[in-house]
Write an enzyme that holds these catalytic residues in place. Sequence first.
Site, short mmCIF file in Angstrom:
data_model
loop_
_atom_site.label_atom_id
_atom_site.label_comp_id
_atom_site.label_asym_id
_atom_site.label_seq_id
_atom_site.Cartn_x
_atom_site.Cartn_y
_atom_site.Cartn_z
N LYS A 170 29.59 58.76 39.33
CA LYS A 170 30.80 58.33 39.94
C LYS A 170 32.07 58.13 38.93
O LYS A 170 31.63 57.85 37.73
CB LYS A 170 30.46 56.87 40.58
CG LYS A 170 29.65 56.81 41.71
CD LYS A 170 29.36 55.40 42.13
CE LYS A 170 28.38 55.58 43.44
NZ LYS A 170 28.31 53.97 44.06
N ARG A 218 21.43 59.24 41.75
CA ARG A 218 21.58 59.00 43.24
C ARG A 218 21.52 60.37 43.67
O ARG A 218 21.45 61.53 43.09
CB ARG A 218 23.08 58.48 43.09
CG ARG A 218 23.45 57.10 42.58
CD ARG A 218 24.84 57.05 42.32
NE ARG A 218 25.45 55.68 41.93
CZ ARG A 218 25.68 55.69 40.49
NH1 ARG A 218 25.66 56.81 39.84
NH2 ARG A 218 25.94 54.36 40.18
#
Length: 313
Positions: A188, A164
């Site tokens: 995350k 990401r």
Amino acid sequence: MSTSLKKPRTITAGIEEELSPALKSYLSSFVYHLKVERGMAKNSIESYRRDIGDFLLFCPKEIGNYETDDITKYLLSLQEIGLLNTSVARKRVALGQFFGFLKDNDIETKVDMDLVPRIKLGVQLPDVLTVEEMFQLLNSLPVKTPLEIRNKLMMELLYATGMRISELLSISLHDLNLTERVILVHGKGSKQRYVPYVDTLDELFAKYLKQSRPILLKLKQSELLFLNNRGERMSRMGFWKILRKAVLEANIKKEVTPHTFRHSFATHLLEGGVNLRIVQALLGHSSIDTTQIYTHIDMKRLVETYKEYHPRA
């Protein structure tokens, strides 16, 4: 960097060896049926073989224990990763043919394809570049100035790793293992994973770390890998502006976002024959339903598979 496209391996050289003897036998019987009884073209047979084999390895069971929910979860996982709906729909058709074949041969399962949601093929924004388009974009990037070298390394890494953009911009110098060509990614929910990158990036890494980054850093101190022209953390908006300009100059007509690299990375590996579990591990997939199926994948096998299949390798 070489831009020659590699021919994807067939499942016989990869996934099929990892199946149990029983599942391998059912798959071989199905392939024989497609070839002899239906006279299907060789490329179509290999596509079916790869699609079915990927599912069987994603969810290994005794053949009679397969349920409708197994197929639904598999297709949803493919969609979550970013595989185009047309490709997911093709895999659904292949699975329907396979389980239909089993039923016709009195091999009972708990699968009812009528209960598997159909894949909607409506118009969707182009969020994936083809391999050729990705090479067109990456190969068009100049590397004359410190900023240009930084920009190319950032985009090459996004495609090489499937990270990401937030993960890319958070990389520190301590996260790099240049000898093994792996990066510790902070994902995350404080989750961490190691991702490999292609050896063709060695020269670009050397130029950036030895030449460009010291110039960008100026007299400041920072452990972050990527810096803006003030020697500070690169922002998402800053990268967006760089990407928009690069896409325009490369004459790419599709809408390209930072996430396009992640989706393209996953799609190109999946379409090349990489098992879904490997791709999930590389992406740091966090779905509760799929976490358990890839936690046992060892780093050595993951890296070897990555090197074999990534178009940029």
